[in-house]
Motif scaffolding. Sequence first.
Motif, PDB file in Angstrom:
ATOM      1  N   VAL A 193       0.958  -1.100   0.032  1.00 22.71           N
ATOM      2  CA  VAL A 193      -0.060   0.126   0.046  1.00 22.71           C
ATOM      3  C   VAL A 193       0.931   1.351  -0.019  1.00 22.71           C
ATOM      4  O   VAL A 193       1.824   1.342   1.036  1.00 22.71           O
ATOM      5  CB  VAL A 193      -0.722   0.018   1.229  1.00 22.71           C
ATOM      6  CG1 VAL A 193      -1.604   1.181   1.375  1.00 22.71           C
ATOM      7  CG2 VAL A 193      -1.868  -1.213   1.090  1.00 22.71           C
ATOM      8  N   TRP A 194       0.601   2.088  -1.116  1.00 19.83           N
ATOM      9  CA  TRP A 194       1.627   3.153  -1.325  1.00 19.83           C
ATOM     10  C   TRP A 194       0.928   4.470  -1.057  1.00 19.83           C
ATOM     11  O   TRP A 194      -0.315   4.803  -1.729  1.00 19.83           O
ATOM     12  CB  TRP A 194       2.243   3.061  -2.616  1.00 19.83           C
ATOM     13  CG  TRP A 194       2.871   1.764  -2.942  1.00 19.83           C
ATOM     14  CD1 TRP A 194       2.393   0.423  -3.052  1.00 19.83           C
ATOM     15  CD2 TRP A 194       4.405   1.752  -2.759  1.00 19.83           C
ATOM     16  NE1 TRP A 194       3.605  -0.358  -3.125  1.00 19.83           N
ATOM     17  CE2 TRP A 194       4.713   0.181  -3.125  1.00 19.83           C
ATOM     18  CE3 TRP A 194       5.451   2.410  -2.540  1.00 19.83           C
ATOM     19  CZ2 TRP A 194       5.960  -0.197  -3.041  1.00 19.83           C
ATOM     20  CZ3 TRP A 194       6.591   1.848  -2.523  1.00 19.83           C
ATOM     21  CH2 TRP A 194       7.032   0.656  -2.721  1.00 19.83           C
ATOM     22  N   ARG A 195       1.755   5.594  -0.479  1.00 14.23           N
ATOM     23  CA  ARG A 195       0.899   6.911  -0.378  1.00 14.23           C
ATOM     24  C   ARG A 195       1.651   7.802  -1.415  1.00 14.23           C
ATOM     25  O   ARG A 195       2.914   7.921  -1.219  1.00 14.23           O
ATOM     26  CB  ARG A 195       1.021   7.250   0.747  1.00 14.23           C
ATOM     27  CG  ARG A 195       0.234   8.602   1.142  1.00 14.23           C
ATOM     28  CD  ARG A 195       0.440   9.287   2.509  1.00 14.23           C
ATOM     29  NE  ARG A 195       0.379   8.189   3.614  1.00 14.23           N
ATOM     30  CZ  ARG A 195      -0.652   7.986   4.142  1.00 14.23           C
ATOM     31  NH1 ARG A 195      -2.026   8.499   3.881  1.00 14.23           N
ATOM     32  NH2 ARG A 195      -1.037   6.968   5.401  1.00 14.23           N
ATOM     33  N   MET A 196       0.990   8.493  -2.165  1.00 17.21           N
ATOM     34  CA  MET A 196       1.595   9.469  -2.987  1.00 17.21           C
ATOM     35  C   MET A 196       2.037  10.620  -2.493  1.00 17.21           C
ATOM     36  O   MET A 196       1.611  11.092  -1.722  1.00 17.21           O
ATOM     37  CB  MET A 196       0.715   9.731  -4.153  1.00 17.21           C
ATOM     38  CG  MET A 196       1.364  10.391  -5.453  1.00 17.21           C
ATOM     39  SD  MET A 196       0.084  10.805  -6.742  1.00 17.21           S
ATOM     40  CE  MET A 196       1.132  10.941  -8.329  1.00 17.21           C
ATOM     41  N   HIS A 197       3.510  11.039  -2.835  1.00 21.04           N
ATOM     42  CA  HIS A 197       4.126  12.422  -2.381  1.00 21.04           C
ATOM     43  C   HIS A 197       3.096  13.305  -2.385  1.00 21.04           C
ATOM     44  O   HIS A 197       2.539  13.474  -3.569  1.00 21.04           O
ATOM     45  CB  HIS A 197       5.418  12.438  -3.100  1.00 21.04           C
ATOM     46  CG  HIS A 197       6.417  11.320  -3.044  1.00 21.04           C
ATOM     47  ND1 HIS A 197       6.668  10.460  -1.959  1.00 21.04           N
ATOM     48  CD2 HIS A 197       7.120  11.032  -4.001  1.00 21.04           C
ATOM     49  CE1 HIS A 197       7.828   9.594  -2.212  1.00 21.04           C
ATOM     50  NE2 HIS A 197       7.809   9.916  -3.359  1.00 21.04           N
TER      51      HIS A 197
END
Length: 197
Positions: A193-197
């Motif tokens: 699960v990745w959070r965009m900068h």
Amino acid sequence: MFSTTLTPVPLAPEISLHLADRRFGLFDLTGGEFHSDQPPPFWAFAWAGGQALARFLLDRPAEVAGRRVLDVATGSGVAAIAAAYAGAAAVACTDIDPEAVGAAHRNASANGFSLAVELDEPDLLLAGDVFYSPAVAPKMVAMFRTARQRGAGVLVGDPGRGFFPRHLFDLVAEYVVPVPPALEESETLTTGVWRMH
């Protein structure tokens, strides 16, 4: 046409979805053919990215509590349903396939939730398994950048698809996700699960 069964999601069993039998892969349901005028039934599967997003939101309800959430390329709607379950103020979904949007609404209803038809200016965008082709990836990046520029958050579930722009995201969680072997040629996929900068 093929049948689906209301089935608990392997990584998020709090949620049940109308899914194809685990023995079938995506193109088994289309007679082994792809027709560009009719998308294959992506919505009949709980893809790894959506499952990871669902687990993440169920375990961390503060990520969505009180927020307006849009699930992009919703497929089965698993991430949208998890957002509703976790206390989002409103949840809507979108997909290029109208059948997927219909499936997401049916699945939400089966879990006791309803999804909004439209949602202006969401606070958070969710997307699972959207970086699967060189044609789709740049469109997703453009959409997410626009959302970030106006202050919305972006969370993506990705199991290592070939066109994921890792340099634009921070890893916030990782799961070993059970998947149908007929779909992924594997029993599990390690999915971030990745959070965009």
